[in-house]
Design a protein around this motif. Structure first.
Motif, PDB file in Angstrom:
ATOM      1  N   ASP A  85      -0.923  -7.298  20.097  1.00 33.28           N
ATOM      2  CA  ASP A  85      -1.776  -7.485  21.265  1.00 33.28           C
ATOM      3  C   ASP A  85      -2.224  -8.935  21.410  1.00 33.28           C
ATOM      4  OD1 ASP A  85      -2.873  -6.750  18.919  1.00 33.28           O
ATOM      5  OD2 ASP A  85      -4.494  -5.546  19.742  1.00 33.28           O
ATOM      6  N   TYR A  86      -2.416  -9.609  20.265  1.00 28.28           N
ATOM      7  CA  TYR A  86      -2.827 -11.006  20.339  1.00 28.28           C
ATOM      8  C   TYR A  86      -1.683 -11.875  20.786  1.00 28.28           C
ATOM      9  CZ  TYR A  86      -6.965  -9.315  18.291  1.00 28.28           C
ATOM     10  OH  TYR A  86      -8.102  -8.616  18.099  1.00 28.28           O
ATOM     11  N   ALA A  88       0.534 -10.906  22.818  1.00 27.23           N
ATOM     12  CA  ALA A  88       0.608 -10.686  24.255  1.00 27.23           C
ATOM     13  C   ALA A  88      -0.335 -11.638  24.987  1.00 27.23           C
ATOM     14  CB  ALA A  88       0.254  -9.234  24.587  1.00 27.23           C
ATOM     15  N   ILE A  89      -1.563 -11.756  24.483  1.00 30.81           N
ATOM     16  CA  ILE A  89      -2.529 -12.639  25.135  1.00 30.81           C
ATOM     17  C   ILE A  89      -2.062 -14.083  25.077  1.00 30.81           C
ATOM     18  CG2 ILE A  89      -4.887 -13.487  25.070  1.00 30.81           C
ATOM     19  CD1 ILE A  89      -5.747 -10.892  23.860  1.00 30.81           C
ATOM     20  N   VAL A  90      -1.585 -14.495  23.894  1.00 33.12           N
ATOM     21  CA  VAL A  90      -1.191 -15.887  23.730  1.00 33.12           C
ATOM     22  C   VAL A  90      -0.011 -16.235  24.626  1.00 33.12           C
ATOM     23  CG1 VAL A  90      -0.158 -17.514  22.115  1.00 33.12           C
ATOM     24  CG2 VAL A  90      -2.110 -16.173  21.426  1.00 33.12           C
ATOM     25  N   LEU A  92       0.869 -14.775  27.387  1.00 34.32           N
ATOM     26  CA  LEU A  92       0.406 -14.774  28.772  1.00 34.32           C
ATOM     27  C   LEU A  92      -0.293 -16.097  29.091  1.00 34.32           C
ATOM     28  CD1 LEU A  92       0.336 -12.712  31.112  1.00 34.32           C
ATOM     29  CD2 LEU A  92      -1.987 -12.175  30.455  1.00 34.32           C
ATOM     30  N   GLY A  93      -1.142 -16.538  28.164  1.00 37.62           N
ATOM     31  CA  GLY A  93      -1.835 -17.807  28.349  1.00 37.62           C
ATOM     32  C   GLY A  93      -0.862 -18.965  28.389  1.00 37.62           C
TER      33      GLY A  93
ATOM     34  N   MET B  31     -11.934  -4.021  24.638  1.00 36.78           N
ATOM     35  CA  MET B  31     -11.096  -4.241  23.461  1.00 36.78           C
ATOM     36  C   MET B  31     -11.666  -3.491  22.258  1.00 36.78           C
ATOM     37  SD  MET B  31      -8.413  -6.134  22.768  1.00 36.78           S
ATOM     38  CE  MET B  31      -7.491  -6.315  21.259  1.00 36.78           C
ATOM     39  N   PRO B  37      -6.268  -5.377  25.513  1.00 38.11           N
ATOM     40  CA  PRO B  37      -6.804  -6.487  26.293  1.00 38.11           C
ATOM     41  C   PRO B  37      -6.750  -6.127  27.774  1.00 38.11           C
ATOM     42  CG  PRO B  37      -4.908  -7.167  24.951  1.00 38.11           C
ATOM     43  CD  PRO B  37      -4.927  -5.675  24.973  1.00 38.11           C
ATOM     44  N   MET B  94      -0.448  -0.170  22.370  1.00 35.97           N
ATOM     45  CA  MET B  94      -1.317  -1.049  23.129  1.00 35.97           C
ATOM     46  C   MET B  94      -0.615  -1.704  24.316  1.00 35.97           C
ATOM     47  SD  MET B  94      -1.899  -4.454  23.631  1.00 35.97           S
ATOM     48  CE  MET B  94      -0.588  -4.930  22.531  1.00 35.97           C
ATOM     49  N   MET B  98      -1.775  -2.554  28.244  1.00 31.84           N
ATOM     50  CA  MET B  98      -1.916  -3.919  28.737  1.00 31.84           C
ATOM     51  C   MET B  98      -1.010  -4.157  29.939  1.00 31.84           C
ATOM     52  SD  MET B  98      -1.681  -7.537  26.791  1.00 31.84           S
ATOM     53  CE  MET B  98      -1.903  -9.048  27.730  1.00 31.84           C
ATOM     54  N   ILE B 224      -7.688 -16.261  31.740  1.00 33.16           N
ATOM     55  CA  ILE B 224      -7.365 -16.941  30.484  1.00 33.16           C
ATOM     56  C   ILE B 224      -8.620 -17.544  29.842  1.00 33.16           C
ATOM     57  CG2 ILE B 224      -5.954 -18.733  29.409  1.00 33.16           C
ATOM     58  CD1 ILE B 224      -4.351 -16.350  30.361  1.00 33.16           C
ATOM     59  N   PHE B 227     -10.372 -14.644  28.248  1.00 27.91           N
ATOM     60  CA  PHE B 227      -9.652 -14.265  27.028  1.00 27.91           C
ATOM     61  C   PHE B 227     -10.025 -15.204  25.890  1.00 27.91           C
ATOM     62  CE2 PHE B 227      -5.769 -11.969  28.918  1.00 27.91           C
ATOM     63  CZ  PHE B 227      -6.166 -10.781  28.390  1.00 27.91           C
ATOM     64  N   PHE B 269      -6.154 -22.375  26.911  1.00 28.09           N
ATOM     65  CA  PHE B 269      -5.025 -21.838  26.157  1.00 28.09           C
ATOM     66  C   PHE B 269      -4.948 -22.485  24.781  1.00 28.09           C
ATOM     67  CE2 PHE B 269      -0.630 -22.711  24.876  1.00 28.09           C
ATOM     68  CZ  PHE B 269      -0.310 -21.438  24.454  1.00 28.09           C
ATOM     69  N   LEU B 272      -7.545 -21.051  22.614  1.00 27.83           N
ATOM     70  CA  LEU B 272      -7.130 -19.692  22.264  1.00 27.83           C
ATOM     71  C   LEU B 272      -6.144 -19.697  21.098  1.00 27.83           C
ATOM     72  CD1 LEU B 272      -7.053 -16.704  23.216  1.00 27.83           C
ATOM     73  CD2 LEU B 272      -5.236 -17.353  24.759  1.00 27.83           C
ATOM     74  N   LEU B 276      -6.872 -18.564  17.078  1.00 26.00           N
ATOM     75  CA  LEU B 276      -6.100 -17.479  16.479  1.00 26.00           C
ATOM     76  C   LEU B 276      -5.372 -17.946  15.225  1.00 26.00           C
ATOM     77  CD1 LEU B 276      -4.706 -15.562  19.539  1.00 26.00           C
ATOM     78  CD2 LEU B 276      -6.324 -14.765  17.848  1.00 26.00           C
ATOM     79  N   VAL B 290      -7.186  -8.556  13.863  1.00 24.39           N
ATOM     80  CA  VAL B 290      -6.265  -9.536  14.418  1.00 24.39           C
ATOM     81  C   VAL B 290      -4.861  -9.433  13.852  1.00 24.39           C
ATOM     82  CG1 VAL B 290      -5.875 -11.973  14.801  1.00 24.39           C
ATOM     83  CG2 VAL B 290      -8.178 -11.083  14.838  1.00 24.39           C
TER      84      VAL B 290
END
Lengths: 260, 291
Positions: A85-86, A88-90, A92-93, B31, B37, B94, B98, B224, B227, B269, B272, B276, B290
């Motif tokens: 899922d992370y 996916a977010i990354v 997308l960003g 979440m 997400p 998931m 999404m 974004i 997020f 971004f 982000l 991570l 995570v």
């Protein structure tokens, strides 16, 4: 009518290629990649800018694929450390970041206006015939890539990818390290998407930043997802084809309405 | 950059942070509880902003009433989307949820631009002059936006940490099985959560529209940053989401003199990805979510 069908067919085949690349990543390896459109955009702009400099078109396509593949390396390395899922977010960003950068750097990309006056494939054959020739070339290309992915899925490498998708822990227990394979499949998909973006270039009215909006390509993601979860490589290919046609139709409708 | 410029940017960043905190909070709640997400949050904001514009335009209501009306409408849309889509996908991977959320966002955005067009719209606000404290300029409208955002955040925190609804929500977020075993009914709880989430998104959209303009892409473009704020704060942590939003927006504003306003999203971004990689738990999250 033939010209119209040809135009739809070309767009559909371009989507097909994109969905095939995604099928390798998501369908086989279960790597979520919402950033495929970013690699597609990088490919499109690479080949478009090179073509404007008078570089032969075949070289442009190759350069598009190579650059997109290189760009996928950092994102691929990131994928090793994140749950899906992370990732996916990354991704997308990432695709949004690439889109914004392309729109902003207008000294290079002419921003939202796109690149006008790109040379067209087979232009010397007349407009009707050249469209047919592009269609035929793309069809052959899609068939080749589809055959390639099916062969790949059946090969030891493909079985390994499938094992990563099924159960990574079990694979590690068997003494294989999934990390490098994940990066490889990420780069491979990006090369496909990049080269595909390079092929989009002849349709120059498509060629601006709006055309690489993530939303359009999510259609593809959907297709690859549906097909790929079944795990059968051929099934993935058929879904990719069906999806390409529907995605192409949608895009053509939007083109007809003057809004891409 | 003088210290006055610095203060101006800082104040602007804090106000923006309070607005971004609303969608970040929405995403962190979803979440934590539903475990996906919620990429439709941005477009829920757009829906809220357009609903308020429509009410103001057609009904001639004052802005506060229009905002309240829009919160009710968007809460219904949000709860409806849960009932029709996300509830059905609950047991699936998931990615299914999404993708559905991105698709829902796409649908909302297309519907909005189909009916309302691509033109930018603005709320009917009185024109006011900025207060000037020796070079530090503060718009009264911005202060009102910050106040409304802060008060609504406080209301949500009271809901989460001081009511039975919030206790149940946190229980489900910690462990859905344990919560069910101790007799918490998920159905009604989820519906209330999605009503709350819709109302919050709508408020975020209206405030964002007051700060800038209302356009069909406004929500998607703030997705974004939201997020990034959620991840920075630590996923599943409501306090973290607010802190993350404030930090991120201040950083974005301070970076504007260096790289221009358009690259704010790219900075989001980068934040982000870095968070991570370096500290996946964020400021106050749990790492096991995570990896």
């Amino acid at each position: 009518m033939i010209a119209y069908l040809c135009a739809i067919g070309i767009v559909a085949l371009i989507y097909c290629l994109l969905a095939l690349g995604l099928n390798l990543q998501f369908g086989l390896t279960r790597l979520v990649n919402f950033g495929v459109v970013a690699f597609f955009a990088v490919g499109a702009y690479t080949s478009g800018l090179l073509a404007l400099q008078g570089v032969p078109l075949v070289l442009c396509f190759v350069a598009a694929g190579v650059l997109a593949g290189v760009l996928a390396l950092p994102i691929g390395l990131l994928s090793l450390r994140l749950r899906d899922d992370y990732l996916a977010i990354v991704t997308l960003g990432f695709s949004e970041a690439v889109r914004i950068s392309i729109q902003q750097e207008s000294w290079l990309t002419k921003g939202v206006q796109g690149l006008p006056g790109l040379p067209k494939l087979f232009a010397s054959w007349g407009s009707g015939v050249s469209d047919m020739a592009i269609f035929a070339t793309l069809l052959a290309l899609v068939a080749l890539v589809a055959w390639g992915t099916v062969r790949l899925a059946a090969s030891p490498f493909g079985r390994l990818l499938k094992a990563i998708g099924d159960d990574e822990a079990a694979l590690s227990a068997l003494g294989k390290d999934p990390a490098w394979f994940k990066v490889q499949v990420f780069m491979l998909g990006a090369v496909l998407a990049g080269a595909d973006g390079g092929v989009l270039r002849p349709l120059h009215h498509l060629h601006h930043a709006r055309a690489v909006h993530p939303a359009h390509h999510l259609l593809c993601v959907d297709g690859a997802g549906d097909g790929g979860l079944g795990h059968g490589a051929w099934r993935g290919v058929w879904f990719a084809a069906a999806d390409g046609v529907s995605g192409g139709l949608t895009l053509c409708q939007r083109l007809g309405a003057g809004r891409v | 950059m003088t210290w006055i410029d610095f203060l101006n940017l800082l104040i602007n960043g804090l106000i923006e942070g309070l607005v971004v905190a609303l969608p970040a909070l929405v995403m962190t709640l979803v979440m934590g509880v539903n475990r996906f997400p919620n990429a439709a949050t941005g477009d829920m904001m757009t829906t809220g902003a357009y609903a308020a514009v429509a009410v103001q335009l057609l009904g001639g209501w004052p802005l506060w009433a229009a905002a309240l009306g829009s919160m009710v409408v968007t809460a219904m849309v949000s709860a409806g989307s849960y009932q029709l889509i996300f509830r059905k996908l609950a047991g699936r991977p998931m990615v299914a949820s999404m993708l559905a959320a991105i698709g829902l966002g796409f649908l909302l955005r297309s519907l909005i631009s189909f009916f309302a067009g691509h033109d930018q719209r603005t709320f009917d606000l009185p024109l006011v002059r900025a207060w000037n404290f020796g070079g530090i300029r503060v718009l009264p409208t911005d202060l009102a936006i910050a106040a409304v955002a802060a008060v609504s955040l406080m209301v949500v925190f009271v809901l989460i940490y001081r009511t039975s609804f919030g206790r149940q929500l946190r229980a489900v977020s910690d462990s859905a099985d344990l919560a069910r075993a101790s007799g918490i009914r998920a159905g009604g709880l989820m519906l209330s959560l999605w009503l709350l989430v819709g109302a919050l998104s709508s408020l975020g959209g209206v405030l964002l529209g007051m700060k800038a303009v209302v356009s069909p892409e406004m929500g998607w473009e703030s997705l974004i940053p939201a997020f990034a704020a959620m991840v920075l704060g630590g996923i599943g942590s409501p306090v973290g989401a607010v802190l993350g939003a404030l930090l991120l927006c201040v950083a974005q504003e301070l970076a504007v003199p260096l790289m221009g306003p358009s690259y704010k999203l790219v900075l989001s971004f980068v934040v982000l990805a870095l968070v991570l990689l370096v500290r996946p738990a964020g400021i106050m999250g749990r790492v096991q979510l995570v990896r």
